[in-house]
Design a protein around this motif. Structure first.
Motif, mmCIF file in Angstrom:
data_model
loop_
_atom_site.group_PDB
_atom_site.id
_atom_site.type_symbol
_atom_site.label_atom_id
_atom_site.label_comp_id
_atom_site.label_asym_id
_atom_site.label_seq_id
_atom_site.Cartn_x
_atom_site.Cartn_y
_atom_site.Cartn_z
ATOM 1 N N GLY A 113 57.800 57.681 35.202
ATOM 2 C CA GLY A 113 57.246 58.019 36.513
ATOM 3 C C GLY A 113 58.301 58.620 37.429
ATOM 4 O O GLY A 113 58.032 59.573 38.159
ATOM 5 N N LEU A 114 59.514 58.051 37.396
ATOM 6 C CA LEU A 114 60.603 58.608 38.199
ATOM 7 C C LEU A 114 60.962 60.023 37.746
ATOM 8 O O LEU A 114 61.267 60.888 38.582
ATOM 9 N N ILE A 115 60.937 60.257 36.451
ATOM 10 C CA ILE A 115 61.202 61.609 35.938
ATOM 11 C C ILE A 115 60.133 62.569 36.439
ATOM 12 O O ILE A 115 60.440 63.682 36.892
ATOM 13 N N GLY A 116 58.866 62.157 36.390
ATOM 14 C CA GLY A 116 57.782 62.997 36.896
ATOM 15 C C GLY A 116 57.923 63.255 38.385
ATOM 16 O O GLY A 116 57.670 64.372 38.861
ATOM 17 N N PHE A 117 58.307 62.231 39.140
ATOM 18 C CA PHE A 117 58.532 62.363 40.577
ATOM 19 C C PHE A 117 59.626 63.391 40.855
ATOM 20 O O PHE A 117 59.472 64.286 41.701
ATOM 21 N N ALA A 118 60.745 63.301 40.131
ATOM 22 C CA ALA A 118 61.863 64.236 40.321
ATOM 23 C C ALA A 118 61.462 65.657 39.929
ATOM 24 O O ALA A 118 61.785 66.619 40.646
ATOM 25 N N VAL A 119 60.748 65.802 38.818
ATOM 26 C CA VAL A 119 60.317 67.135 38.385
ATOM 27 C C VAL A 119 59.380 67.745 39.428
ATOM 28 O O VAL A 119 59.479 68.938 39.753
ATOM 29 N N ALA A 120 58.472 66.938 39.974
ATOM 30 C CA ALA A 120 57.531 67.443 40.979
ATOM 31 C C ALA A 120 58.265 67.913 42.229
ATOM 32 O O ALA A 120 57.962 68.991 42.770
ATOM 33 N N ILE A 121 59.219 67.147 42.710
ATOM 34 C CA ILE A 121 59.967 67.528 43.924
ATOM 35 C C ILE A 121 60.768 68.797 43.674
ATOM 36 O O ILE A 121 60.756 69.731 44.488
ATOM 37 N N ILE A 122 61.470 68.841 42.543
ATOM 38 C CA ILE A 122 62.275 70.028 42.228
ATOM 39 C C ILE A 122 61.375 71.253 42.062
ATOM 40 O O ILE A 122 61.678 72.340 42.577
ATOM 41 N N MET A 123 60.242 71.080 41.365
ATOM 42 C CA MET A 123 59.335 72.201 41.141
ATOM 43 C C MET A 123 58.745 72.711 42.463
ATOM 44 O O MET A 123 58.725 73.916 42.723
ATOM 45 N N GLN A 183 59.618 69.436 56.115
ATOM 46 C CA GLN A 183 58.498 69.769 56.996
ATOM 47 C C GLN A 183 57.197 69.981 56.222
ATOM 48 O O GLN A 183 56.118 69.729 56.743
ATOM 49 N N ASN A 184 57.307 70.432 54.985
ATOM 50 C CA ASN A 184 56.122 70.677 54.162
ATOM 51 C C ASN A 184 55.754 69.494 53.263
ATOM 52 O O ASN A 184 54.762 69.545 52.547
ATOM 53 N N PHE A 192 52.764 68.336 49.982
ATOM 54 C CA PHE A 192 53.182 68.227 48.586
ATOM 55 C C PHE A 192 52.857 66.861 47.971
ATOM 56 O O PHE A 192 52.985 66.684 46.767
ATOM 57 N N VAL A 193 52.467 65.888 48.792
ATOM 58 C CA VAL A 193 52.250 64.516 48.300
ATOM 59 C C VAL A 193 51.233 64.457 47.153
ATOM 60 O O VAL A 193 51.499 63.801 46.139
ATOM 61 N N PRO A 194 50.071 65.122 47.240
ATOM 62 C CA PRO A 194 49.121 65.027 46.112
ATOM 63 C C PRO A 194 49.687 65.563 44.799
ATOM 64 O O PRO A 194 49.476 64.972 43.738
ATOM 65 N N ILE A 195 50.425 66.653 44.872
ATOM 66 C CA ILE A 195 50.986 67.240 43.659
ATOM 67 C C ILE A 195 52.077 66.338 43.095
ATOM 68 O O ILE A 195 52.158 66.126 41.878
ATOM 69 N N ILE A 196 52.900 65.776 43.967
ATOM 70 C CA ILE A 196 53.949 64.856 43.520
ATOM 71 C C ILE A 196 53.320 63.636 42.848
ATOM 72 O O ILE A 196 53.767 63.189 41.787
ATOM 73 N N PHE A 197 52.272 63.095 43.465
ATOM 74 C CA PHE A 197 51.590 61.932 42.883
ATOM 75 C C PHE A 197 51.012 62.262 41.511
ATOM 76 O O PHE A 197 51.173 61.499 40.544
ATOM 77 N N GLU A 198 50.324 63.392 41.409
ATOM 78 C CA GLU A 198 49.691 63.756 40.144
ATOM 79 C C GLU A 198 50.712 63.981 39.033
ATOM 80 O O GLU A 198 50.500 63.568 37.892
ATOM 81 N N LEU A 199 51.816 64.621 39.338
ATOM 82 C CA LEU A 199 52.834 64.839 38.304
ATOM 83 C C LEU A 199 53.536 63.535 37.918
ATOM 84 O O LEU A 199 53.918 63.361 36.757
#
Length: 174
Positions: free
Chosen positions: A61-71, A94-95, A99-106
């Motif tokens: 989950g942490l890896i997915g969280f990091a990938v989502a933020i970087i992406m 600011q944005n 991005f929260v829904p995409i971060i959660f889904e990834l």
């Protein structure tokens, strides 16, 4: 040297659970148990150590969280910033509410998919693997306890297992 095991068949999961406790108390070695469905408390009764799959899931989950933020940072802030609905596109912070829904889904995507792969690898369930089930009835309604008898008297162990409620006992030589 050929190893010998006894297959004891049970018809009830509660009876199996009690038998496992009695067999362990008598200091016999349970090699494996085959059940048609998960039996609650069987892992503790067998004395198995707890799994570390939950830790692996958290790491995935942490890896997915990091990938989502970087992406999201790369795509929406650095590579191609766009003015969508008047939102500023020069800062990830600011944005971030957008991005929260995409971060959660990834995060969920990575945790779920990597957990399935880890489970299959850990369980050695490869594609096209042949079944290792010693008795077909264990996929329907019977429970099988496999006990190593290399250092024990077979007749004495068989009698003990019948007293624990075993329906059928077979001696198997590998």
């Amino acid at each position: 040297m050929a190893s010998k095991v006894i297959h004891a068949i049970y018809t009830d999961d509660d009876l199996l659970l009690q038998a496992v406790k009695q067999v362990r108390d008598a200091r016999y070695n349970i090699a494996e148990i085959y059940t048609p469905f998960p039996v609650h408390g069987l892992d503790k009764a067998m004395g198995l150590e707890s799994t570390r799959l939950a830790i692996a899931s958290f790491i995935y989950g942490l890896i997915g969280f990091a990938v989502a933020i970087i992406m999201m940072n790369y795509m929406m802030i650095e590579d191609w910033p766009q003015d969508i609905g008047g939102k500023p596109s020069f800062s990830f912070i600011q944005n971030s509410p957008a991005f929260v829904p995409i971060i959660f889904e990834l995060t969920v995507f990575f945790a779920a998919h990597l957990m399935v792969i880890t489970f299959y690898m850990r369980s050695k369930l490869w594609p096209f693997k042949t079944a290792e089930n010693p008795d077909v009835r264990t996929t329907d309604d019977h429970f099988l306890m496999e006990i190593d008898v290399s250092n024990h008297n077979v007749e004495e162990l068989s009698k003990f297992l019948y007293n624990t409620g075993a329906l059928e006992i077979k001696l198997i030589e590998n």
